[in-house]
Design a protein around this motif. Structure first.
Motif, mmCIF file in Angstrom:
data_model
loop_
_atom_site.group_PDB
_atom_site.id
_atom_site.type_symbol
_atom_site.label_atom_id
_atom_site.label_comp_id
_atom_site.label_asym_id
_atom_site.label_seq_id
_atom_site.Cartn_x
_atom_site.Cartn_y
_atom_site.Cartn_z
ATOM 1 N N PRO A 103 10.602 9.357 8.711
ATOM 2 C CA PRO A 103 9.182 8.981 8.542
ATOM 3 C C PRO A 103 8.963 7.555 9.037
ATOM 4 O O PRO A 103 9.822 6.691 8.925
ATOM 5 C CB PRO A 103 8.931 9.111 7.051
ATOM 6 C CG PRO A 103 10.275 9.078 6.433
ATOM 7 C CD PRO A 103 11.263 9.585 7.457
ATOM 8 N N GLU A 104 7.776 7.345 9.587
ATOM 9 C CA GLU A 104 7.449 6.016 10.090
ATOM 10 C C GLU A 104 7.210 5.067 8.922
ATOM 11 O O GLU A 104 6.558 5.428 7.933
ATOM 12 C CB GLU A 104 6.201 6.090 10.974
ATOM 13 C CG GLU A 104 6.436 6.898 12.230
ATOM 14 C CD GLU A 104 5.208 6.921 13.103
ATOM 15 O OE1 GLU A 104 4.311 6.076 12.939
ATOM 16 O OE2 GLU A 104 5.148 7.809 13.963
ATOM 17 N N PRO A 105 7.731 3.849 9.040
ATOM 18 C CA PRO A 105 7.525 2.892 7.923
ATOM 19 C C PRO A 105 6.058 2.466 7.852
ATOM 20 O O PRO A 105 5.387 2.318 8.851
ATOM 21 C CB PRO A 105 8.435 1.732 8.285
ATOM 22 C CG PRO A 105 8.670 1.848 9.752
ATOM 23 C CD PRO A 105 8.531 3.299 10.095
ATOM 24 N N ARG A 106 5.618 2.259 6.625
ATOM 25 C CA ARG A 106 4.246 1.814 6.419
ATOM 26 C C ARG A 106 4.224 0.290 6.357
ATOM 27 O O ARG A 106 5.135 -0.339 5.829
ATOM 28 C CB ARG A 106 3.707 2.385 5.117
ATOM 29 C CG ARG A 106 3.589 3.883 5.165
ATOM 30 C CD ARG A 106 2.950 4.407 3.935
ATOM 31 N NE ARG A 106 2.863 5.851 4.023
ATOM 32 C CZ ARG A 106 2.255 6.578 3.144
ATOM 33 N NH1 ARG A 106 1.691 6.027 2.105
ATOM 34 N NH2 ARG A 106 2.214 7.887 3.308
ATOM 35 N N PRO A 107 3.170 -0.275 6.902
ATOM 36 C CA PRO A 107 3.100 -1.749 6.857
ATOM 37 C C PRO A 107 2.949 -2.242 5.419
ATOM 38 O O PRO A 107 2.317 -1.603 4.589
ATOM 39 C CB PRO A 107 1.865 -2.093 7.704
ATOM 40 C CG PRO A 107 1.139 -0.802 7.905
ATOM 41 C CD PRO A 107 2.074 0.324 7.592
ATOM 42 N N ALA A 108 3.540 -3.381 5.166
ATOM 43 C CA ALA A 108 3.466 -3.978 3.813
ATOM 44 C C ALA A 108 2.074 -4.534 3.576
ATOM 45 O O ALA A 108 1.437 -5.085 4.480
ATOM 46 C CB ALA A 108 4.510 -5.080 3.668
ATOM 47 N N LYS A 109 1.590 -4.467 2.341
ATOM 48 C CA LYS A 109 0.252 -4.959 2.002
ATOM 49 C C LYS A 109 0.309 -6.332 1.437
ATOM 50 O O LYS A 109 1.088 -6.831 0.805
ATOM 51 C CB LYS A 109 -0.419 -4.018 1.009
ATOM 52 C CG LYS A 109 -0.745 -2.715 1.622
ATOM 53 C CD LYS A 109 -1.522 -1.891 0.603
ATOM 54 C CE LYS A 109 -1.844 -0.547 1.211
ATOM 55 N NZ LYS A 109 -2.536 0.289 0.277
#
Length: 80
Positions: free
Chosen positions: A74-80
């Motif tokens: 899965p593609e990593p999600r950007p940190a918030k």
């Protein structure tokens, strides 16, 4: 296979070059059989294995693509 095809063709050569009037009726038949034998030998020895290899390469590509889609992380999600 090469040995049997080549000896059969060499065995037909005297009939191909026969000059007697009785043999002249058979010369076209012998030429067709001889060169048909050579053509089929080339097809079986060279073309058929190449076609089978190409076919299995396409199957391997489809399998590779299917496995690649399943194994994709899965593609990593950007940190918030």
């Amino acid at each position: 296979m090469l040995l049997s095809s080549s000896t059969t063709f060499v065995g037909l050569l005297p009939m191909m070059f026969a000059t007697s009037p009785q043999a002249q009726t058979l010369v076209p038949l012998v030429v067709a059989v001889g060169f048909g034998l050579l053509a089929s030998t080339v097809l079986v020895v060279l073309v058929l294995p190449a076609a089978i290899a190409i076919f299995f390469d396409f199957i391997d590509i489809e399998t590779w693509l299917a496995n690649r889609e399943q194994a994709r992380p899965p593609e990593p999600r950007p940190a918030k």
